[in-house]
Scaffold this motif. Structure first.
Motif, PDB file in Angstrom:
ATOM      1  N   MET A   1       0.864  -1.187   0.000  1.00  0.00           N
ATOM      2  CA  MET A   1       0.000   0.000   0.000  1.00  0.00           C
ATOM      3  C   MET A   1       0.903   1.240   0.000  1.00  0.00           C
ATOM      4  SD  MET A   1      -3.217   1.137   2.221  1.00  0.00           S
ATOM      5  CE  MET A   1      -3.747  -0.532   2.211  1.00  0.00           C
ATOM      6  N   ASP A   2       0.913   1.954  -1.129  1.00  0.00           N
ATOM      7  CA  ASP A   2       1.802   3.120  -1.215  1.00  0.00           C
ATOM      8  C   ASP A   2       1.057   4.385  -0.764  1.00  0.00           C
ATOM      9  OD1 ASP A   2       0.145   3.765  -3.296  1.00  0.00           O
ATOM     10  OD2 ASP A   2       1.584   3.242  -4.876  1.00  0.00           O
ATOM     11  N   ALA A   3       1.787   5.497  -0.791  1.00  0.00           N
ATOM     12  CA  ALA A   3       1.217   6.749  -0.272  1.00  0.00           C
ATOM     13  C   ALA A   3      -0.029   7.167  -1.063  1.00  0.00           C
ATOM     14  CB  ALA A   3       2.276   7.848  -0.314  1.00  0.00           C
ATOM     15  N   ASP A   4      -0.013   6.955  -2.382  1.00  0.00           N
ATOM     16  CA  ASP A   4      -1.186   7.321  -3.193  1.00  0.00           C
ATOM     17  C   ASP A   4      -2.414   6.504  -2.791  1.00  0.00           C
ATOM     18  OD1 ASP A   4       0.277   9.136  -4.541  1.00  0.00           O
ATOM     19  OD2 ASP A   4       0.529   7.925  -6.379  1.00  0.00           O
ATOM     20  N   LEU A  85      -0.365  -6.359  12.943  1.00  0.00           N
ATOM     21  CA  LEU A  85      -0.871  -6.182  11.579  1.00  0.00           C
ATOM     22  C   LEU A  85      -1.714  -4.922  11.547  1.00  0.00           C
ATOM     23  CD1 LEU A  85      -2.062  -9.860  10.972  1.00  0.00           C
ATOM     24  CD2 LEU A  85       0.009  -8.787  10.037  1.00  0.00           C
ATOM     25  N   ARG A  86      -2.066  -4.478  10.352  1.00  0.00           N
ATOM     26  CA  ARG A  86      -2.968  -3.333  10.205  1.00  0.00           C
ATOM     27  C   ARG A  86      -4.222  -3.825   9.479  1.00  0.00           C
ATOM     28  NH1 ARG A  86      -1.228  -0.088  13.835  1.00  0.00           N
ATOM     29  NH2 ARG A  86      -2.708   1.431  12.972  1.00  0.00           N
ATOM     30  N   LEU A  87      -5.370  -3.639  10.103  1.00  0.00           N
ATOM     31  CA  LEU A  87      -6.645  -3.982   9.472  1.00  0.00           C
ATOM     32  C   LEU A  87      -7.107  -2.794   8.647  1.00  0.00           C
ATOM     33  CD1 LEU A  87      -8.727  -5.221  12.556  1.00  0.00           C
ATOM     34  CD2 LEU A  87      -7.557  -6.659  10.875  1.00  0.00           C
ATOM     35  N   TYR A 111      -3.043  -6.189   6.546  1.00  0.00           N
ATOM     36  CA  TYR A 111      -1.741  -5.829   5.960  1.00  0.00           C
ATOM     37  C   TYR A 111      -0.650  -5.943   7.017  1.00  0.00           C
ATOM     38  CZ  TYR A 111      -3.994  -3.876   1.799  1.00  0.00           C
ATOM     39  OH  TYR A 111      -4.694  -3.724   0.633  1.00  0.00           O
ATOM     40  N   ARG A 112       0.585  -6.135   6.542  1.00  0.00           N
ATOM     41  CA  ARG A 112       1.720  -6.025   7.447  1.00  0.00           C
ATOM     42  C   ARG A 112       2.034  -4.537   7.629  1.00  0.00           C
ATOM     43  NH1 ARG A 112       5.319 -11.025   5.089  1.00  0.00           N
ATOM     44  NH2 ARG A 112       5.223  -9.784   3.183  1.00  0.00           N
ATOM     45  N   THR A 116       2.480  -4.282   2.900  1.00  0.00           N
ATOM     46  CA  THR A 116       2.171  -5.419   2.029  1.00  0.00           C
ATOM     47  C   THR A 116       1.091  -6.275   2.697  1.00  0.00           C
ATOM     48  OG1 THR A 116       3.930  -6.749   3.033  1.00  0.00           O
ATOM     49  CG2 THR A 116       4.491  -5.502   1.029  1.00  0.00           C
ATOM     50  N   ILE A 117       0.407  -7.047   1.885  1.00  0.00           N
ATOM     51  CA  ILE A 117      -0.691  -7.869   2.426  1.00  0.00           C
ATOM     52  C   ILE A 117      -0.127  -8.994   3.286  1.00  0.00           C
ATOM     53  CG2 ILE A 117      -2.456  -9.548   1.733  1.00  0.00           C
ATOM     54  CD1 ILE A 117      -3.223  -7.605  -0.512  1.00  0.00           C
ATOM     55  N   HIS A 118      -0.752  -9.227   4.428  1.00  0.00           N
ATOM     56  CA  HIS A 118      -0.367 -10.336   5.322  1.00  0.00           C
ATOM     57  C   HIS A 118      -0.551 -11.655   4.564  1.00  0.00           C
ATOM     58  CE1 HIS A 118      -0.083 -12.890   8.741  1.00  0.00           C
ATOM     59  NE2 HIS A 118      -1.383 -13.064   8.917  1.00  0.00           N
ATOM     60  N   PRO A 119       0.495 -12.485   4.481  1.00  0.00           N
ATOM     61  CA  PRO A 119       0.375 -13.717   3.673  1.00  0.00           C
ATOM     62  C   PRO A 119      -0.695 -14.684   4.168  1.00  0.00           C
ATOM     63  CG  PRO A 119       2.537 -13.591   4.772  1.00  0.00           C
ATOM     64  CD  PRO A 119       1.830 -12.305   5.054  1.00  0.00           C
TER      65      PRO A 119
END
Ligand code: GLU
Ligand code: MG
Length: 458
Positions: A1-4, A85-87, A111-112, A116-119
């Motif tokens: 997940m980038d800044a945009d 993690l971040r929900l 997400y981590r 990035t997405i949590h595997p």
């Protein structure tokens, strides 16, 4: 997940916040379903919505290793106390909850902290399977059926049916007329397209079916509808059991998954040249699911209680077989009416609501795709109750009883490299670890004890 992407999500939160506030919302609940089928939640007040959308909400990865009784397994890739993690709520699904005044809901993707997405995120595993399907040239539409036993508030965790009229009996609809009407209104306000609602076979049991949609959406809708039924029921002082088995004797609650495939937007489950109007690829997809059912059960029937439900004569589909409109085969082909071929679909009857719906849709797609790749063929459809055949006749038709325990289906799942690769090796390992721990938890329990421990969990 980038800044945009973070900016886009924050903007999305700002764009819905005033509308939510105007509709009386004070808090957003964001949910994910763990490997044991329990919907877990974190919530934020509306003032924190934008921040939650941009940065996510903290949640430990330990939930991957939770069992249905909240005990924690020391798994190979989950279960430790370290990390966060971040929900991130998917606000495109934000829904004002009609049976929980002041609340809105949205499903979460985990997400981590590096963005990035949590595997081991199940919803993302479902999305990856949908993407694989798309790369192969197909889209799918799915829907889960929800059955529940409606009970009066009872002391000691027991079940006392809140309607005593006969199975499918109008009396039962009369007894719970207001309850069912208000439930329909609540679901309508939430934008859920209900296809049917009716009394089922079991004591106090009802069923609700909803319109088909994309697979991830169908899993979201399942979570939303079940929690809506629960919230509405609780508000009226009753309780709802979605457990595979509500009482040790009698039929259980299914969580049947209906699915159909489209190629270039055109349905391929009806009007084809194969058996029962299946196209060649629909046959292969179905055969892929049929072949893998023992392993798929570790996903779709993942509790010890599941195997008290999955027995012949209970319309749960206890045989590894398929049939046209056959309610005793694990897979039931619903051909649709002539002239309504796009209604044709496959019902996976064996699944129940202790399943994580995201893992269920992911695993079914992976199995079906493997069937297409292998050019798998279906045996002849079964047009009788398999239990009415002799063992020899069943063997001659290639009908096998499905495994009868979570231990056996977990073994089948563990040896299935294709499913493990598709779901992700860490996620697959954690599924095995949690299943084995559920098996151990009930190793010395009677059917009555298993049912009592599972009745109000799901
Ligand atoms: N209650 C049954 C089950 O456990 C299903 C009944 C039906 O065919 O809808 O799956
Ligand atoms: Mg039913």
């Amino acid at each position: 997940m980038d800044a945009d992407e973070r900016d886009r999500r924050a903007e999305q939160a700002r764009s819905i916040r005033d509308d939510l506030a105007g509709r009386g919302v004070v808090g957003l609940a964001t949910t994910w379903v763990d490997n044991s089928g329990i919907t877990r939640v974190k919530a934020v007040p509306l003032a924190r919505l934008e921040s939650a959308a941009r940065w996510g909400i903290g949640a430990s990865p330990v939930f991957d290793a939770f069992l249905a009784d909240d005990s924690i397994v020391p798994g190979r890739f989950a279960g430790g106390p370290v990390g966060d993690l971040r929900l991130h709520p998917d606000l495109s699904r934000a829904t004002v909850l009609a049976a929980q005044p002041g609340w809105a809901w949205a499903p979460a993707v985990r997400y981590r902290q590096d963005g990035t997405i949590h595997p081991q995120d199940a919803r993302s595993a479902a999305q990856r399977a949908v993407d694989d399907l798309k790369s192969a040239g197909f889209t799918a539409r799915m829907a889960f059926e929800i059955e529940w036993a409606l009970g009066l508030a009872a002391e000691g965790g027991g079940f006392v049916p809140a309607a005593t009229g006969p199975a499918y009996g109008y009396t039962r609809l009369v007894e719970q007329s207001d309850y069912l009407r208000e439930l329909l209104i609540a679901l309508d306000h939430q934008g859920v397209g209900v296809d049917q609602i009716h009394p089922e076979y079991g004591a106090g049991q009802f069923e609700l079916s909803v319109a088909a949609e994309d697979p991830v959406g169908a899993a979201d809708t399942f979570a939303l509808v079940r929690e809506t039924v629960r919230a509405h029921t609780v508000r009226l002082g009753m309780q709802a059991s979605f457990s595979p088995k509500v009482e040790a004797v009698g039929v259980g609650n299914g969580g049947h998954l209906h699915l159909s495939l489209q190629r270039d937007g055109a349905p391929i489950f009806g009007g084809g040249a194969g058996p029962a109007g299946l196209s060649e690829q629909a046959e292969q997809f179905t055969a892929g699911i049929l072949d893998r059912l023992p392993a798929l059960l570790a996903i779709g029937a993942p509790s010890v209680a599941s195997y008290l439900r999955l027995i012949p004569g209970h319309w749960a589909g206890a045989f590894q077989a398929w049939g046209v409109e056959n309610r005793e085969t694990a897979l039931r082909l619903v051909p649709g009416s002539p002239g309504k071929r796009d209604a044709a679909n496959l019902e996976v009857k064996v699944f129940d609501q202790s399943a994580n719906p995201y893992l269920a849709v992911a695993a079914v797609i992976l199995a079906g795709l493997a069937g297409i790749r292998a050019g798998a063929k279906l045996p002849a459809p079964v047009d009788v109750d398999p239990a009415s055949l002799s063992e020899d006749d069943r063997a001659a038709r290639g009908i096998r009883p499905l495994p009868t325990s979570l231990a056996d289906t977990t073994d089948a799942f563990e040896s299935d490299e294709e499913l493990a690769r598709g779901l992700g090796l860490e996620l697959a390992a954690t599924i095995v670890d949690t299943r084995r721990a559920e098996v151990a938890r009930f190793a010395d329990s009677s059917a009555e004890e298993i049912v009592a421990a599972s009745r109000w969990k799901y």
